[in-house]
Motif scaffolding. Structure first.
Motif, PDB file in Angstrom:
ATOM      1  N   MET A   1      16.559   1.054  45.421  1.00  0.00           N
ATOM      2  CA  MET A   1      16.744   2.298  46.136  1.00  0.00           C
ATOM      3  C   MET A   1      15.639   2.465  47.166  1.00  0.00           C
ATOM      4  O   MET A   1      15.678   3.350  47.979  1.00  0.00           O
ATOM      5  CB  MET A   1      16.771   3.400  45.062  1.00  0.00           C
ATOM      6  CG  MET A   1      16.447   4.815  45.491  1.00  0.00           C
ATOM      7  SD  MET A   1      17.931   5.821  45.521  1.00  0.00           S
ATOM      8  CE  MET A   1      17.392   7.189  46.506  1.00  0.00           C
ATOM      9  N   PRO A  18      26.453  17.512  45.458  1.00  0.00           N
ATOM     10  CA  PRO A  18      25.975  17.463  44.070  1.00  0.00           C
ATOM     11  C   PRO A  18      26.322  18.759  43.351  1.00  0.00           C
ATOM     12  O   PRO A  18      26.452  19.808  43.982  1.00  0.00           O
ATOM     13  CB  PRO A  18      24.455  17.307  44.238  1.00  0.00           C
ATOM     14  CG  PRO A  18      24.159  17.898  45.559  1.00  0.00           C
ATOM     15  CD  PRO A  18      25.355  17.655  46.412  1.00  0.00           C
ATOM     16  N   PRO A  19      26.483  18.689  42.053  1.00  0.00           N
ATOM     17  CA  PRO A  19      26.837  19.911  41.324  1.00  0.00           C
ATOM     18  C   PRO A  19      25.691  20.910  41.341  1.00  0.00           C
ATOM     19  O   PRO A  19      24.521  20.539  41.370  1.00  0.00           O
ATOM     20  CB  PRO A  19      27.113  19.406  39.914  1.00  0.00           C
ATOM     21  CG  PRO A  19      26.345  18.143  39.811  1.00  0.00           C
ATOM     22  CD  PRO A  19      26.344  17.534  41.172  1.00  0.00           C
ATOM     23  N   VAL A  20      26.019  22.151  41.332  1.00  0.00           N
ATOM     24  CA  VAL A  20      25.033  23.228  41.288  1.00  0.00           C
ATOM     25  C   VAL A  20      24.856  23.636  39.834  1.00  0.00           C
ATOM     26  O   VAL A  20      25.833  23.982  39.167  1.00  0.00           O
ATOM     27  CB  VAL A  20      25.506  24.415  42.142  1.00  0.00           C
ATOM     28  CG1 VAL A  20      24.520  25.557  42.024  1.00  0.00           C
ATOM     29  CG2 VAL A  20      25.654  24.012  43.586  1.00  0.00           C
ATOM     30  N   ARG A  21      23.610  23.573  39.360  1.00  0.00           N
ATOM     31  CA  ARG A  21      23.372  23.900  37.947  1.00  0.00           C
ATOM     32  C   ARG A  21      23.200  25.404  37.773  1.00  0.00           C
ATOM     33  O   ARG A  21      22.221  25.867  37.214  1.00  0.00           O
ATOM     34  CB  ARG A  21      22.124  23.172  37.454  1.00  0.00           C
ATOM     35  CG  ARG A  21      22.245  21.658  37.479  1.00  0.00           C
ATOM     36  CD  ARG A  21      21.028  21.010  36.885  1.00  0.00           C
ATOM     37  NE  ARG A  21      21.014  19.578  37.146  1.00  0.00           N
ATOM     38  CZ  ARG A  21      20.496  19.032  38.241  1.00  0.00           C
ATOM     39  NH1 ARG A  21      19.938  19.810  39.144  1.00  0.00           N
ATOM     40  NH2 ARG A  21      20.512  17.731  38.408  1.00  0.00           N
TER      41      ARG A  21
ATOM     42  N   VAL B  26      20.197  22.180  42.750  1.00  0.00           N
ATOM     43  CA  VAL B  26      20.943  21.011  43.230  1.00  0.00           C
ATOM     44  C   VAL B  26      20.076  19.760  43.216  1.00  0.00           C
ATOM     45  O   VAL B  26      20.454  18.742  43.806  1.00  0.00           O
ATOM     46  CB  VAL B  26      21.480  21.251  44.663  1.00  0.00           C
ATOM     47  CG1 VAL B  26      22.429  22.429  44.675  1.00  0.00           C
ATOM     48  CG2 VAL B  26      20.338  21.469  45.640  1.00  0.00           C
ATOM     49  N   TRP B  27      18.882  19.817  42.600  1.00  0.00           N
ATOM     50  CA  TRP B  27      17.988  18.659  42.628  1.00  0.00           C
ATOM     51  C   TRP B  27      18.707  17.435  42.070  1.00  0.00           C
ATOM     52  O   TRP B  27      19.315  17.508  41.001  1.00  0.00           O
ATOM     53  CB  TRP B  27      16.733  18.944  41.814  1.00  0.00           C
ATOM     54  CG  TRP B  27      15.647  17.975  42.133  1.00  0.00           C
ATOM     55  CD1 TRP B  27      15.388  16.813  41.465  1.00  0.00           C
ATOM     56  CD2 TRP B  27      14.709  18.041  43.202  1.00  0.00           C
ATOM     57  NE1 TRP B  27      14.351  16.148  42.042  1.00  0.00           N
ATOM     58  CE2 TRP B  27      13.901  16.884  43.120  1.00  0.00           C
ATOM     59  CE3 TRP B  27      14.476  18.957  44.221  1.00  0.00           C
ATOM     60  CZ2 TRP B  27      12.876  16.629  44.030  1.00  0.00           C
ATOM     61  CZ3 TRP B  27      13.453  18.699  45.109  1.00  0.00           C
ATOM     62  CH2 TRP B  27      12.665  17.544  45.013  1.00  0.00           C
ATOM     63  N   PRO B  28      18.660  16.315  42.778  1.00  0.00           N
ATOM     64  CA  PRO B  28      19.435  15.151  42.320  1.00  0.00           C
ATOM     65  C   PRO B  28      18.842  14.547  41.051  1.00  0.00           C
ATOM     66  O   PRO B  28      17.684  14.769  40.723  1.00  0.00           O
ATOM     67  CB  PRO B  28      19.356  14.194  43.509  1.00  0.00           C
ATOM     68  CG  PRO B  28      18.154  14.612  44.271  1.00  0.00           C
ATOM     69  CD  PRO B  28      17.992  16.075  44.064  1.00  0.00           C
ATOM     70  N   GLY B  29      19.647  13.779  40.399  1.00  0.00           N
ATOM     71  CA  GLY B  29      19.207  13.116  39.186  1.00  0.00           C
ATOM     72  C   GLY B  29      19.702  13.836  37.952  1.00  0.00           C
ATOM     73  O   GLY B  29      20.108  14.995  38.005  1.00  0.00           O
ATOM     74  N   ASP B  30      19.656  13.097  36.836  1.00  0.00           N
ATOM     75  CA  ASP B  30      20.184  13.669  35.602  1.00  0.00           C
ATOM     76  C   ASP B  30      19.290  14.764  35.056  1.00  0.00           C
ATOM     77  O   ASP B  30      19.774  15.757  34.506  1.00  0.00           O
ATOM     78  CB  ASP B  30      20.349  12.563  34.552  1.00  0.00           C
ATOM     79  CG  ASP B  30      21.433  11.578  34.971  1.00  0.00           C
ATOM     80  OD1 ASP B  30      22.319  12.009  35.734  1.00  0.00           O
ATOM     81  OD2 ASP B  30      21.373  10.409  34.551  1.00  0.00           O
ATOM     82  N   THR B  31      17.962  14.554  35.185  1.00  0.00           N
ATOM     83  CA  THR B  31      17.065  15.554  34.599  1.00  0.00           C
ATOM     84  C   THR B  31      16.976  16.805  35.454  1.00  0.00           C
ATOM     85  O   THR B  31      16.678  17.875  34.951  1.00  0.00           O
ATOM     86  CB  THR B  31      15.656  14.968  34.414  1.00  0.00           C
ATOM     87  OG1 THR B  31      15.226  14.427  35.675  1.00  0.00           O
ATOM     88  CG2 THR B  31      15.650  13.865  33.375  1.00  0.00           C
ATOM     89  N   GLY B  32      17.236  16.684  36.737  1.00  0.00           N
ATOM     90  CA  GLY B  32      17.198  17.852  37.596  1.00  0.00           C
ATOM     91  C   GLY B  32      15.791  18.370  37.785  1.00  0.00           C
ATOM     92  O   GLY B  32      14.824  17.614  37.786  1.00  0.00           O
ATOM     93  N   VAL B 234      13.480  13.324  47.814  1.00  0.00           N
ATOM     94  CA  VAL B 234      13.475  12.202  46.875  1.00  0.00           C
ATOM     95  C   VAL B 234      13.372  10.879  47.638  1.00  0.00           C
ATOM     96  O   VAL B 234      12.638   9.964  47.246  1.00  0.00           O
ATOM     97  CB  VAL B 234      14.741  12.246  46.004  1.00  0.00           C
ATOM     98  CG1 VAL B 234      14.881  10.973  45.194  1.00  0.00           C
ATOM     99  CG2 VAL B 234      14.703  13.463  45.092  1.00  0.00           C
TER     100      VAL B 234
END
Lengths: 224, 248
Positions: A1, A18-21, B26-32, B234
Motif C-alpha cells: 500500500m 465508506p460506511p458511517v459509524r 468514516v475513518w478507514p480501516g476495521d478498527t476505525g 492515512v
C-alpha cells in the motif's frame, strides 16, 4: 500500500463511500412518542367501551296505576324504567311495547310493579275461548273475605226446583276465576265478576239474578 | 503511521466538533477511530446524544496519569461510550471549569495518549489559544487540522497567525468549512496552503447531532468530504512529506 508514485497522481477519491459509524436517532424518538400516544388512546377507548358494555341496565315496562285483571293494556297504562335484570326474571323490555298494547292482563298488576310476561293473556283473547264473564252480587256470608281478583273459586248455585223441605241438597258447583271484586256501597255485599265456562254462564247468570249463588274459594287449579 | 489527529479552530465556530465526529465516523480501516472531545470550553456531544457524564474525557485523563498501560486500560476506547452506529466517543463535561481541568490533565500525559493501543484517536480541541493545554495537545498530535470558516474574519485570523502556527505545529493543515468550490483562491488570498474543504451540510450536521435520521449518510457532502480527508491522512502517513491534495 506504500505509494510508489508520490507525484501529483496521488489525488485521492475513495470510490466506494465508506460506511458511517453513526446513526441519527432524532425522529425515531418522535415516532415512538406518537406510537405510545396512539396506544394510550386506544387503551383508553377500549376501557370506556368496556365500561359501557358492563352497564347492563335495560328499559322494562312497569304499570302506571293499578291495573285489574282483564284490563286491556293501553299505552297510557305503562311506563319505562331502567334497571338491571337478573337472570331468570320475567320482564317485558321496552322494545316489546308494541306487542303488549292491546293485550289483556290475566292477573291484576299494582302501580309501579314490573309487568311480567305471564301477566299477559293471549292477544285479544278476553274472555278466552270457551269462557264467559258473568257478574254477581254476593251477600255477606256468601263469599270468603279473602276473595281476590285472580282467585280460583267454585260457584255454588242453589237449585230450588223441588221447593219442598226434603230437597236441600240441590246445589251445583262450577269452577270459575275471579276477575274483579268491588265492595258495594251500603250493605256489605260485593259485586264480583267471574270468568266461567261458556256452557255454565247462562245457568250461573240466572242464579245470580235470584241471588241464589255463593262463592267458595278453592286452591288454584283445584276443584270443589 | 497516524495515531492522533487533532482538530481545532482559532475563533468563530467553524464546526470543529461536527468535523471531528464526521472524520472519526468514516475513518478507514476495521478498527476505525475513537473521538476524544478535548474541548476546554466544554463539550456538546454529551448533550446532543444524551450521554452519561462518565465514562468520558475525565476518566481518560485520570487513567492516563498512570501511563498508557497503567493497569486501568488506558486507551481512549476503554473510556469511551459507544454511540448508536458504533462510534466510540469520550465526551467532555459540558461545563468549562471541569472540561478545562480534564484537558490540562490530558495535556500532561500526551506521551501516554500517543502510545495508547487501539484505534486512531481523533481529538476535538475546540478553540486554540497560544500557550495553553490545548495548544500543547495540538503540537503533540501526529496531524493537526486547523478549521476555519469561509468568511473574512476567520480567514484574516488564519492569515495573521499563520507564522506562529506553522512554527509550533509542524504537521498543520488548513481545512476550510462551509462554502463550496475550489480552495485555491482562498489559499492565494490568505497566503497559507489550504488542504481541503468541508462543505456546509445542514442535514449532515443535524444527523451528527442526533436530530435527524438519514437513510444513506455516506452520500451526504459532509461525510464524503470527511471520508476523503481521512483517506488522504492515512495515505500521507504511508508516504510522509507529501501532502496529498484533497479533491472535494
Amino acid at each position: 500500500m506504500v505509494g510508489t508514485s508520490t507525484g501529483p497522481a496521488s489525488r485521492t477519491r475513495p470510490s466506494p463511500a465508506p460506511p458511517v459509524r453513526l446513526l441519527g436517532s432524532g425522529p425515531r424518538r418522535w415516532r415512538w412518542l406518537v406510537l405510545g400516544l396512539a396506544l394510550a388512546t386506544t387503551g383508553a377507548l377500549a376501557g370506556v367501551t368496556a365500561v359501557e358494555r358492563l352497564d347492563q341496565r335495560q328499559g322494562v315496562l312497569v304499570a302506571e296505576g293499578d291495573l285489574p285483571a282483564g284490563h286491556v293494556v293501553g299505552a297510557g297504562d305503562l311506563r319505562v324504567v331502567r334497571m338491571t335484570v337478573a337472570d331468570g326474571v320475567s320482564v317485558i323490555g321496552e322494545q316489546e311495547l308494541e306487542q303488549v298494547i292491546g293485550r289483556p292482563l290475566t292477573v291484576p298488576v299494582a302501580d309501579g310493579s314490573v309487568l311480567s310476561g305471564t301477566a299477559l293473556g293471549p292477544d285479544a283473547a278476553y274472555p278466552a275461548a270457551e269462557e264467559a264473564v258473568v257478574g254477581a252480587s254476593l251477600q255477606p256470608g256468601r263469599f270468603p273475605a279473602s276473595l281476590q281478583p285472580g282467585s280460583a273459586v267454585s260457584v255454588v248455585v242453589f237449585t230450588e226446583e223441588a221447593g219442598g223441605e226434603g230437597s236441600q241438597d240441590g246445589a251445583e258447583a262450577y269452577p270459575a276465576r275471579v276477575q274483579s271484586v268491588e265492595p258495594s256501597a251500603t250493605d256489605g255485599s260485593v259485586i264480583v265478576e267471574l270468568a266461567v265456562a261458556a256452557l255454565d254462564a247462562a245457568r250461573i247468570s240466572a242464579a245470580a239474578a235470584t241471588e241464589s249463588v255463593a262463592v267458595v274459594q278453592v286452591p288454584p287449579r283445584g276443584g270443589a | 503511521m497516524t495515531r492522533t489527529v487533532a482538530l481545532f479552530s482559532l475563533g468563530g465556530a467553524p464546526g470543529v466538533t461536527l468535523a471531528a465526529m464526521a472524520l472519526a465516523a468514516v475513518w478507514p480501516g476495521d478498527t476505525g477511530a475513537v473521538l476524544v472531545e478535548a474541548d476546554a470550553s466544554g463539550g456538546d456531544i454529551g448533550t446532543w446524544r444524551t450521554l452519561q457524564t462518565s465514562p468520558g474525557l475525565t476518566d481518560l485523563a485520570a487513567a492516563l496519569r498512570h501511563g498508557a498501560d497503567g493497569g486501568y486500560g488506558a486507551g481512549p476506547a476503554e473510556h469511551a461510550q459507544i454511540l448508536p452506529g458504533g462510534l466510540p466517543v469520550c465526551p467532555a463535561p459540558a461545563s468549562p471549569d471541569r472540561a478545562d481541568g480534564a484537558v490540562r490533565l490530558l495535556a500532561q500525559n500526551t506521551a501516554a495518549l500517543a502510545a495508547a493501543p487501539g484505534p486512531v484517536t481523533v481529538l476535538d480541541l475546540g478553540r486554540l489559544a497560544p500557550r495553553t493545554a490545548t495548544a500543547h495537545l495540538a503540537a503533540q498530535a501526529d496531524t493537526a487540522l486547523l478549521l476555519a470558516g469561509d468568511d473574512l474574519a476567520q480567514l484574516r485570523r488564519v492569515q495573521e497567525s499563520a507564522a506562529y502556527l506553522f512554527e509550533t505545529l509542524p504537521g498543520l493543515r488548513t481545512v476550510i468549512t462551509g462554502g463550496r468550490g475550489s480552495t485555491s483562491e482562498i489559499a492565494g488570498a490568505v497566503g497559507v496552503p489550504v488542504w481541503g474543504r468541508i462543505p456546509e451540510d445542514r442535514a449532515g450536521a443535524a444527523f451528527l447531532r442526533g436530530e435527524k435520521g438519514l437513510r444513506r449518510p455516506e452520500r451526504r457532502p459532509l461525510f464524503r468530504a470527511a471520508a476523503s480527508l481521512s483517506h488522504a491522512l492515512v495515505q500521507d502517513a504511508a508516504s510522509p512529506r507529501e501532502h496529498t491534495e484533497v479533491a472535494v
